[in-house]
Motif scaffolding. Sequence first.
Motif, mmCIF file in Angstrom:
data_model
loop_
_atom_site.group_PDB
_atom_site.id
_atom_site.type_symbol
_atom_site.label_atom_id
_atom_site.label_comp_id
_atom_site.label_asym_id
_atom_site.label_seq_id
_atom_site.Cartn_x
_atom_site.Cartn_y
_atom_site.Cartn_z
ATOM 1 N N ALA A 29 0.842 -1.201 0.000
ATOM 2 C CA ALA A 29 0.000 0.000 0.000
ATOM 3 C C ALA A 29 0.875 1.249 0.000
ATOM 4 N N GLY A 31 0.504 5.344 1.079
ATOM 5 C CA GLY A 31 -0.258 6.486 1.580
ATOM 6 C C GLY A 31 0.233 7.711 0.819
ATOM 7 N N ALA A 32 1.220 8.412 1.413
ATOM 8 C CA ALA A 32 1.840 9.525 0.672
ATOM 9 C C ALA A 32 3.246 9.148 0.238
ATOM 10 N N GLY A 33 3.742 8.019 0.720
ATOM 11 C CA GLY A 33 5.060 7.546 0.293
ATOM 12 C C GLY A 33 6.231 8.154 1.037
ATOM 13 N N THR A 34 5.991 8.959 2.080
ATOM 14 C CA THR A 34 7.122 9.626 2.749
ATOM 15 C C THR A 34 7.985 8.656 3.543
ATOM 16 N N ASP A 35 7.456 7.500 3.849
ATOM 17 C CA ASP A 35 8.248 6.444 4.491
ATOM 18 C C ASP A 35 8.626 5.379 3.453
ATOM 19 N N LEU A 36 7.637 4.959 2.684
ATOM 20 C CA LEU A 36 7.834 3.846 1.747
ATOM 21 C C LEU A 36 8.849 4.177 0.643
ATOM 22 N N ALA A 102 7.863 14.589 11.755
ATOM 23 C CA ALA A 102 8.700 15.092 10.655
ATOM 24 C C ALA A 102 8.616 16.614 10.507
ATOM 25 N N THR A 111 -0.081 10.423 5.582
ATOM 26 C CA THR A 111 -1.401 9.978 6.022
ATOM 27 C C THR A 111 -1.352 9.312 7.394
ATOM 28 N N ASN A 115 1.423 6.640 8.722
ATOM 29 C CA ASN A 115 2.145 6.898 9.962
ATOM 30 C C ASN A 115 2.077 5.687 10.889
ATOM 31 N N GLN A 118 4.048 2.666 9.398
ATOM 32 C CA GLN A 118 5.433 2.915 8.970
ATOM 33 C C GLN A 118 6.358 1.797 9.427
ATOM 34 N N ASP A 162 4.999 8.456 15.946
ATOM 35 C CA ASP A 162 4.545 9.339 17.030
ATOM 36 C C ASP A 162 3.077 9.160 17.382
ATOM 37 N N LEU A 207 -5.388 -0.872 6.549
ATOM 38 C CA LEU A 207 -6.016 -0.107 7.630
ATOM 39 C C LEU A 207 -6.967 0.885 6.980
ATOM 40 N N LYS A 224 7.451 14.180 23.207
ATOM 41 C CA LYS A 224 8.416 13.611 22.259
ATOM 42 C C LYS A 224 9.770 14.257 22.497
ATOM 43 N N ASP A 232 12.704 15.074 12.911
ATOM 44 C CA ASP A 232 13.409 13.967 13.561
ATOM 45 C C ASP A 232 12.413 13.009 14.201
HETATM 46 C C1 LIG Z 1 12.915 12.939 7.038
HETATM 47 C C2 LIG Z 1 11.797 12.125 7.651
HETATM 48 C C3 LIG Z 1 11.426 12.376 8.958
HETATM 49 C C4 LIG Z 1 10.404 11.633 9.554
HETATM 50 N N1 LIG Z 1 10.062 11.906 10.852
HETATM 51 C C5 LIG Z 1 9.049 11.210 11.420
HETATM 52 C C6 LIG Z 1 8.666 11.515 12.765
HETATM 53 O O1 LIG Z 1 9.194 12.398 13.414
HETATM 54 N N2 LIG Z 1 7.656 10.769 13.316
HETATM 55 C C7 LIG Z 1 7.009 9.794 12.624
HETATM 56 O O2 LIG Z 1 6.087 9.168 13.175
HETATM 57 N N3 LIG Z 1 7.361 9.494 11.348
HETATM 58 C C8 LIG Z 1 8.343 10.184 10.728
HETATM 59 N N4 LIG Z 1 8.705 9.899 9.423
HETATM 60 C C9 LIG Z 1 8.096 8.748 8.730
HETATM 61 C C10 LIG Z 1 6.924 9.094 7.791
HETATM 62 O O3 LIG Z 1 7.179 10.211 7.031
HETATM 63 C C11 LIG Z 1 5.656 9.331 8.563
HETATM 64 O O4 LIG Z 1 5.464 8.297 9.479
HETATM 65 C C12 LIG Z 1 4.419 9.468 7.680
HETATM 66 O O5 LIG Z 1 3.296 9.702 8.488
HETATM 67 C C13 LIG Z 1 4.143 8.246 6.831
HETATM 68 O O6 LIG Z 1 2.921 8.442 6.148
HETATM 69 P P1 LIG Z 1 2.794 8.178 4.582
HETATM 70 O O7 LIG Z 1 1.360 8.363 4.229
HETATM 71 O O8 LIG Z 1 3.773 8.954 3.801
HETATM 72 O O9 LIG Z 1 3.179 6.624 4.554
HETATM 73 P P2 LIG Z 1 3.741 5.762 3.352
HETATM 74 O O10 LIG Z 1 5.168 6.020 3.164
HETATM 75 O O11 LIG Z 1 2.862 5.878 2.158
HETATM 76 O O12 LIG Z 1 3.525 4.301 3.976
HETATM 77 C C14 LIG Z 1 4.264 3.853 5.092
HETATM 78 C C15 LIG Z 1 3.985 2.347 5.278
HETATM 79 O O13 LIG Z 1 2.636 2.145 5.618
HETATM 80 C C16 LIG Z 1 1.994 1.288 4.673
HETATM 81 N N5 LIG Z 1 0.640 1.826 4.527
HETATM 82 C C17 LIG Z 1 0.289 3.098 4.184
HETATM 83 N N6 LIG Z 1 -1.034 3.262 4.292
HETATM 84 C C18 LIG Z 1 -1.546 2.065 4.681
HETATM 85 C C19 LIG Z 1 -2.864 1.587 4.963
HETATM 86 N N7 LIG Z 1 -3.935 2.394 4.886
HETATM 87 N N8 LIG Z 1 -3.004 0.306 5.346
HETATM 88 C C20 LIG Z 1 -1.935 -0.522 5.431
HETATM 89 N N9 LIG Z 1 -0.665 -0.136 5.184
HETATM 90 C C21 LIG Z 1 -0.479 1.145 4.823
HETATM 91 C C22 LIG Z 1 2.844 1.356 3.413
HETATM 92 O O14 LIG Z 1 2.753 0.155 2.664
HETATM 93 C C23 LIG Z 1 4.224 1.530 4.020
HETATM 94 O O15 LIG Z 1 4.742 0.286 4.411
HETATM 95 C C24 LIG Z 1 9.718 10.632 8.801
HETATM 96 C C25 LIG Z 1 10.092 10.395 7.470
HETATM 97 C C26 LIG Z 1 11.111 11.152 6.897
HETATM 98 C C27 LIG Z 1 11.469 10.883 5.470
#
Ligand SMILES: Cc1cc2nc3c(=O)[nH]c(=O)nc-3n(C[C@H](O)[C@H](O)[C@H](O)COP(=O)(O)OP(=O)(O)OC[C@H]3O[C@@H](n4cnc5c(N)ncnc54)[C@H](O)[C@@H]3O)c2cc1C
Length: 324
Positions: A29, A31-36, A102, A111, A115, A118, A162, A207, A224, A232
């Motif tokens: 899956a 979401g916004a890809g900021t972790d993936l 972040a 998303t 989050n 992650q 978080d 989810l 935090k 961070d």
């Molecule tokens: C520089 C940097 C700093 C960061 N700092 C923090 C921080 O301080 N605290 C923190 O908590 N996080 C942090 N992050 C991690 C991340 O950016 C966040 O957790 C963010 O909320 C992830 O959301 P996303 O929608 O981009 O997830 P995505 O990258 O799209 O997905 C993350 C994971 O969740 C899975 N996923 C997404 N949506 C669903 C769904 N609905 N059901 C099942 N699986 C799903 C994806 O397959 C993937 O494995 C940071 C990342 C970066 C790059």
Amino acid sequence: MNILPEFRTLRPASIADAVIALAAEGAVALGAGTDLLPNLRRGLGEPSAVVDLTGIEGLREFAPLPDGGLRIGAGVTLEAIAENDLVLKTWPALAQAAQAVAGPTHRAAATLGGNLCQDTRCTFYNQSQWWRASNGFCLKYQGEKCHVVPKSDRCYATYHGDVAPVLMVLDARAEIVGPAGKRSVPMAAFFREVGSDHLTLHPGELLAAVEIPSVAGWTAAYTKVRIRDAIDFPLAGVAVALRREGDRIAGLRVAITGSNSAPLLVPTESLVGGQWNEAAAESLVQLVRKTSNVLKTTLTGVKYRRRVLLAVARQTVETLWNQG
Ligand SMILES: Cc1cc2nc3c(=O)[nH]c(=O)nc-3n(C[C@H](O)[C@H](O)[C@H](O)COP(=O)(O)OP(=O)(O)OC[C@H]3O[C@@H](n4cnc5c(N)ncnc54)[C@H](O)[C@@H]3O)c2cc1C
């Protein structure tokens, strides 16, 4: 050079279509890809398909429930949560946690689902392909050995999200949708303490939403600690929900992040019914110490992270107690 692996991108328009897409072997899956996406660019994963959830209206629900609770779709952004008037008024600890993730540009896209789901993190995992190859990779991905606990047969990568600990102390439930239908689990049961497999999602499940009950009578907060005050991950994070009745602790929930392979609830039942005093504070510190398992998974020293975790747990309860 860090480049994305080849994969198909699918953009389902409904939750039902997303479940079908995710049922394919190797599909993940988005979401916004900021972790993936940063992980994939580092060679951490080779999905056959990336299922982009951003076009699904049903994942963006954000509505009060008739019983005073709140439903938040997995596709709602952290920025929307942090700025929502009802969240700020009724569940301010949730806004605090969302706001602490972040940086602003991440939160505008990131998303709730992403989050919570992650990936776990480790100094032996969040590295380039060539760095990891020189170590013979690690148990979390492509290798056979955990470099953090070499004699163990499980991965100890740490969960640094978080938002999850706050949802745990608010007694929230996760709504999961998959090939077998819909199910709802308490937030704590959404996670397991295995770094390489820390979500209890079954294959093909996603989810869909989180539901938070009414919190009348409770106060809650999230603390935090991080090296820089933005962008961070938490080196320690503690969420607390407290119900104070006069000089008595009528309810206490504490959850920790940044310390274990999953966010964990600390078993605080023994403190309920008593007063918050020096002895109770020391008992809480011992309970957090027993629950946590801080290991060398980040660049920040283990002893420092542990001491900070224990100190902020105590401080956060103390602050809520003093607020009455
Ligand atoms: C520089 C940097 C700093 C960061 N700092 C923090 C921080 O301080 N605290 C923190 O908590 N996080 C942090 N992050 C991690 C991340 O950016 C966040 O957790 C963010 O909320 C992830 O959301 P996303 O929608 O981009 O997830 P995505 O990258 O799209 O997905 C993350 C994971 O969740 C899975 N996923 C997404 N949506 C669903 C769904 N609905 N059901 C099942 N699986 C799903 C994806 O397959 C993937 O494995 C940071 C990342 C970066 C790059």
